[in-house]
Design an enzyme around this catalytic site. Structure first.
Site, mmCIF file in Angstrom:
data_model
loop_
_atom_site.group_PDB
_atom_site.id
_atom_site.type_symbol
_atom_site.label_atom_id
_atom_site.label_comp_id
_atom_site.label_asym_id
_atom_site.label_seq_id
_atom_site.Cartn_x
_atom_site.Cartn_y
_atom_site.Cartn_z
ATOM 1 N N CYS A 19 -25.636 21.320 -16.800
ATOM 2 C CA CYS A 19 -24.814 20.128 -16.923
ATOM 3 C C CYS A 19 -23.953 20.106 -18.172
ATOM 4 C CB CYS A 19 -25.714 18.899 -17.006
ATOM 5 S SG CYS A 19 -26.575 18.556 -15.494
ATOM 6 N N CYS A 25 -29.691 28.117 -27.418
ATOM 7 C CA CYS A 25 -29.468 29.143 -26.380
ATOM 8 C C CYS A 25 -28.371 30.129 -26.788
ATOM 9 C CB CYS A 25 -29.073 28.462 -25.071
ATOM 10 S SG CYS A 25 -28.535 29.641 -23.799
HETATM 11 S S1 SF4 Z 1 -31.298 32.351 -24.254
HETATM 12 FE FE1 SF4 Z 1 -32.994 30.947 -23.706
HETATM 13 S S2 SF4 Z 1 -31.987 29.084 -23.007
HETATM 14 FE FE2 SF4 Z 1 -30.430 30.699 -23.055
HETATM 15 S S3 SF4 Z 1 -30.346 31.575 -21.004
HETATM 16 FE FE3 SF4 Z 1 -31.815 32.816 -22.149
HETATM 17 S S4 SF4 Z 1 -33.815 31.829 -21.829
HETATM 18 FE FE4 SF4 Z 1 -32.246 30.368 -21.193
#
Ligand code: SF4
Length: 515
Positions: free
Chosen positions: A23, A271
């Site tokens: 989102c 992230c």
């Molecule tokens: S870095 Fe962490 S939050 Fe980002 S896509 Fe990978 S697992 Fe998901």
């Protein structure tokens, strides 16, 4: 051992060539009683890349919530319809959302019902919430909500956050304590903007700060806003003030933002994939544009692969997330960046929601390669990530058909070996080519002469963040939240044993019960 067919997950069958994020959030308040709808509208238009399945606006006026929710992209508004929109969404404060589903069902009825912002009300209390992220301990939170709201029907994770907050308010907690309880008891990623029955306007982030959410204000100091990315502020001409800290609640008053750290997370975990793929290149994090990071990713790949660079003739990008790294490769190597791959502008992502058997030809349709520019050339191709490998394979086949002599893939995000449980639509092991194969095997499968992933160290350095401030769980298998770690470990074991992945890992009741 139970030997079942791996990867019959319906989402995987229809997964598009590009990953989707859950989102985008935009919310604003004006202290001169001006309608806030236009700000929210433009804030969402600027962030439609974060979710294109549905959109929604909610404004507050005289104690009432006014809502418009619909499927598809945020619409263009005809001049003749502007007054109608203002009439439908009155008020000086409001929240909005664009969504791609990473939780709940995906039939049309469920998509409509899962459209945000969501609301909850009971005993004179009212809440509205716009959310970006993903709840991992869904079953636990649903169970708790069910005790107070027996008819609670879960359509998206925003409902879980909204009802969890409502339960805490009904228990007599004030908003601060309710948010704190939410931060302490919900496992997952959540960046949230919300409104109460009194028009109180607030925003908060989970204790690891996994998803982005920033705050800003208008030049005249009369309007304050929250946005997933800075582009939502830019389009409105607002100035960025700060990125919300993990575990922080921010309230807004005439005097500006009031920041309150409620929960100290064990680890910041923003992230890292936002930088490589999701965020718009013109968005900023810590005053650094995403495109600058991506250019540095390209320079890193040159430094990390000198032999390949020495033997290449040109660099080509997969538009558009490959463009900035291609610039970096060009700068770092002196190789010509041949703009010989072009995207058909109006063949949109939605064109991929076709039958699975049509996927290949549709991907093929989307990107046009100028064959004469690559005949007989040894080509470095820059790409943001390899998830299933299908798209890359199609593109490499196309390059070969056009006469490319060698194709080397330069991939800015390191090899993805595990699912994301925090709001990116890669929620099983089976769908990830990197969960089963090393780079040499991947190169063979997709038909490349080599697949070169940027190192994790290189990526981290280029972002300007510290390694322990980023989530890279899909690369390292180290998840920042405890429930996610348990689910990932348990389901990985089951996956390696040949069990079927029948849904998103955090929605497989059997797997979670064993955690
Ligand atoms: S870095 Fe962490 S939050 Fe980002 S896509 Fe990978 S697992 Fe998901």
């Amino acid at each position: 051992m139970c030997q079942k067919l791996i990867n019959t997950y319906p989402h995987c069958q229809r997964m598009e060539d590009r990953l989707k994020i859950a989102c985008g959030v935009f919310a604003a308040i004006n202290y001169e009683n001006q309608p806030v709808f236009p700000y929210i509208y433009w804030g969402l238009r600027a962030q439609n890349h974060r979710g294109h399945q549905s959109h929604g606006f909610l404004t507050y006026n005289n104690g009432e919530f006014h809502v418009h929710r619909s499927l598809d992209l945020v619409p263009k508004i005809k001049t003749s319809a502007i007054q109608e929109w203002f009439g439908r969404l009155p008020g000086h404060v409001g929240i909005g959302n664009v969504r791609y589903t990473t939780s709940g069902k995906i039939d049309e009825k469920s998509l409509i019902e899962g459209t945000q912002p969501v609301t909850a009300s009971k005993r004179g209390l009212k809440l509205a919430v716009s959310f970006n992220g993903n709840v991992v301990n869904t079953f636990q939170i649903k169970k708790e909500i069910g005790t107070k709201f027996p008819r609670f029907s879960y359509e998206c994770d925003a409902d879980l956050i909204c009802y969890k907050l409502m339960i805490e308010l009904l228990r007599g907690n004030d908003l601060t304590r309710a948010v704190e309880k939410c931060m302490l008891e919900v496992d997952g990623a959540f960046s949230v903007a919300g409104l109460t029955q009194d028009g109180e306007f607030f925003a908060f982030k989970d204790p690891h700060g996994i998803r982005p959410l920033c705050a800003g204000h208008s030049e005249d100091g009369k309007t304050y806003a929250f946005s997933s990315e800075t582009v939502g502020l830019d389009i409105n001409g607002f100035e960025r003030d700060f990125e919300l800290d993990p575990g922080e609640l921010v309230r807004v008053s005439k005097n500006g933002f009031e920041r309150q750290k409620l929960v100290e997370g064990k680890k910041k975990a923003f992230c890292a994939f936002e930088f490589a793929y999701f965020a718009r290149p013109d968005s900023r994090f810590d005053d650094r544009y995403v495109y600058e990071m991506r250019e540095e990713f390209g320079r890193n790949l040159v430094r990390e692969n000198p032999e390949i660079v020495k033997n290449a003739d040109i660099v080509l990008s997969i538009p558009e997330t490959g463009d900035d790294p291609a610039m970096g490769v060009h700068e770092g190597s002196g190789l010509r960046w041949e703009r010989a791959s072009r995207r058909h502008r109006y063949v949109t992502e939605r064109a991929f929601l076709l039958l699975a058997r049509e996927r290949q030809s549709t991907i093929d349709r989307k990107i046009n390669i100028l064959g004469s520019k690559i005949i007989g050339k040894r080509v470095i191709v820059t790409e943001d990530s390899i998830v299933r490998g299908d798209t890359t394979k199609v593109i490499i086949e196309k390059l070969r058909r056009m006469g490319a002599k060698k194709v080397y893939m330069f991939v800015t995000f390191p090899r993805i070996v595990g699912p994301c449980l925090y709001g990116i639509d890669m929620a099983t092991y089976g769908q990830l080519i990197g969960s089963k194969h090393d780079p040499e095997e991947i190169a063979k499968i997709i038909g490349a002469d080599a697949v070169c992933y940027q190192s994790m160290e290189g990526l981290v350095r280029a972002t300007g963040f510290k390694k322990d401030e980023l989530c890279m769980a899909c690369v390292t298998g180290q998840y920042p939240t405890p429930m996610a770690q348990k689910i990932a470990d348990t389901t990985k074991k089951r996956f390696l044993e040949g069990y079927e992945e029948t849904g998103r890992l955090y929605e497989i009741e059997e797997a979670i019960q064993n955690v």
